[in-house]
Scaffold this motif. Sequence first.
Motif, short mmCIF file in Angstrom:
data_model
loop_
_atom_site.label_atom_id
_atom_site.label_comp_id
_atom_site.label_asym_id
_atom_site.label_seq_id
_atom_site.Cartn_x
_atom_site.Cartn_y
_atom_site.Cartn_z
N TYR A 29 -46.23 28.59 21.05
CA TYR A 29 -46.00 28.28 19.63
C TYR A 29 -45.34 29.45 18.91
O TYR A 29 -44.41 29.26 18.11
CB TYR A 29 -47.31 27.91 18.95
CG TYR A 29 -47.14 27.58 17.48
CD1 TYR A 29 -46.44 26.44 17.10
CD2 TYR A 29 -47.63 28.42 16.49
CE1 TYR A 29 -46.26 26.14 15.75
CE2 TYR A 29 -47.46 28.12 15.15
CZ TYR A 29 -46.77 26.98 14.79
OH TYR A 29 -46.58 26.68 13.46
N VAL A 30 -45.81 30.65 19.19
CA VAL A 30 -45.22 31.83 18.53
C VAL A 30 -43.76 32.01 18.95
O VAL A 30 -42.89 32.26 18.11
CB VAL A 30 -46.05 33.08 18.85
CG1 VAL A 30 -45.31 34.34 18.42
CG2 VAL A 30 -47.40 33.02 18.17
N GLY A 34 -42.85 30.22 15.82
CA GLY A 34 -42.83 31.47 15.07
C GLY A 34 -41.43 31.91 14.72
O GLY A 34 -41.16 32.40 13.61
N PRO A 141 -46.53 32.56 7.74
CA PRO A 141 -46.88 33.51 8.81
C PRO A 141 -47.82 34.62 8.35
O PRO A 141 -48.59 35.14 9.16
CB PRO A 141 -45.53 34.06 9.27
CG PRO A 141 -44.56 33.72 8.20
CD PRO A 141 -45.07 32.49 7.53
N THR A 183 -47.33 39.92 11.69
CA THR A 183 -46.91 38.58 12.11
C THR A 183 -45.58 38.20 11.49
O THR A 183 -44.69 37.66 12.18
CB THR A 183 -47.99 37.55 11.73
OG1 THR A 183 -49.24 37.95 12.31
CG2 THR A 183 -47.62 36.17 12.24
N PHE A 187 -42.26 37.50 13.74
CA PHE A 187 -41.54 36.23 13.67
C PHE A 187 -40.09 36.46 13.24
O PHE A 187 -39.17 35.85 13.79
CB PHE A 187 -42.22 35.28 12.69
CG PHE A 187 -43.52 34.70 13.19
CD1 PHE A 187 -44.08 35.11 14.40
CD2 PHE A 187 -44.21 33.75 12.45
CE1 PHE A 187 -45.29 34.58 14.85
CE2 PHE A 187 -45.40 33.21 12.90
CZ PHE A 187 -45.94 33.62 14.09
N THR A 281 -43.30 39.98 23.01
CA THR A 281 -44.21 39.12 22.25
C THR A 281 -45.31 38.58 23.14
O THR A 281 -46.49 38.53 22.75
CB THR A 281 -43.41 37.96 21.63
OG1 THR A 281 -42.36 38.49 20.82
CG2 THR A 281 -44.31 37.09 20.77
#
Length: 349
Positions: A29-30, A34, A141, A183, A187, A281
């Motif tokens: 998901y990130v 993200g 985020p 975060t 992102f 990441t």
Amino acid sequence: MNAALMSAGTSAGLPEVVAGIVLAVLIVYVLLGGADFGGGVWDLFATGPRAARQREAVSRAIGPIWEANHVWMIVAVVILFTAFPAAFSAIMTALHIPISLMLVGIVLRGSSFVFRKVDAADPSGRSVWQQVFAISSLITPVMIGVIVGTLSTPAIDWRDGIAHGGFVGPWLQPVAWIVGLFTVALFAWLAAIYLTLEADDAALREDFRSRALISGAGVALAGGLAAALWSGADPSTPGLEVSSPFGLAEFALGIAAWVLTMGALATRRFVAARVLGVLTTTLVLVGWGWAQYPWLVPGSLTIRDAAAPAVTLKYVIGILAAGSVLLVPAFGYLYLTFKGGILLPRGSW
């Protein structure tokens, strides 16, 4: 904590396997969703003579895939409340304010992304939706990071189904907001790296390259501040365990991968930068998961404390295995259709 558990002979079982699946889903998901949020951040901070083209590049990059990317968050949440209902109850109760803000941000961001296209004929209306999209891409985020930062400390005092620490204090601590800033920077960094390959000319590519270098510095700064706060915490309190050999190795590898990514950006090796950015990441999130182990809610609930019965966990694993047969190929087809030239890049290593 990790070393003590391992030395005591604690072996991984079904709860740990399912928790590992949750972490893997969050990593996906990130890396995908993200970066979509990061694109919205660069939409907000689009500047210079190519500001309009920068926004167009962001819109073109995330347009075909942003809705699909949220599937991974849904999968993670469904696994959490099915496999770890006690932790789900504690998290959703104690952190309902930042979680609600995060969800409102996701809804506003998605709807405004569509409405600004519909309102393209009305410059004033498009400007309003443009701002809603960009600001919600920044706030969301931050809230995700605040939630993660809070869950990395023993701030939530969950006993007998009651959040004794209250609903505000636990997530107002400095480390939670530093993780929120980290975060956003992470992102935005991923998005800028991805956009260097998606940009359709050299000038635009340079715009995103400079943004990647700036946000990469932000990642290092916020990450360093968070690490300093964690290293200064009382080692007897439950929370992140960053001093185990594996944790230290993860930390060193993450720093090395970040350095290599920034070096690839500096030398305009954009394909290598994308691969290394993904690696960095992933290492950060794997390191966080390891440092968090065995806690889901530090000081209150471990993975095994919060786990559902074994039969439920077995069904969860089986359903995920069956569902992945449909989900993974569908995502592969989606990305090859709309991102084939990026996944099979034409840039230089």
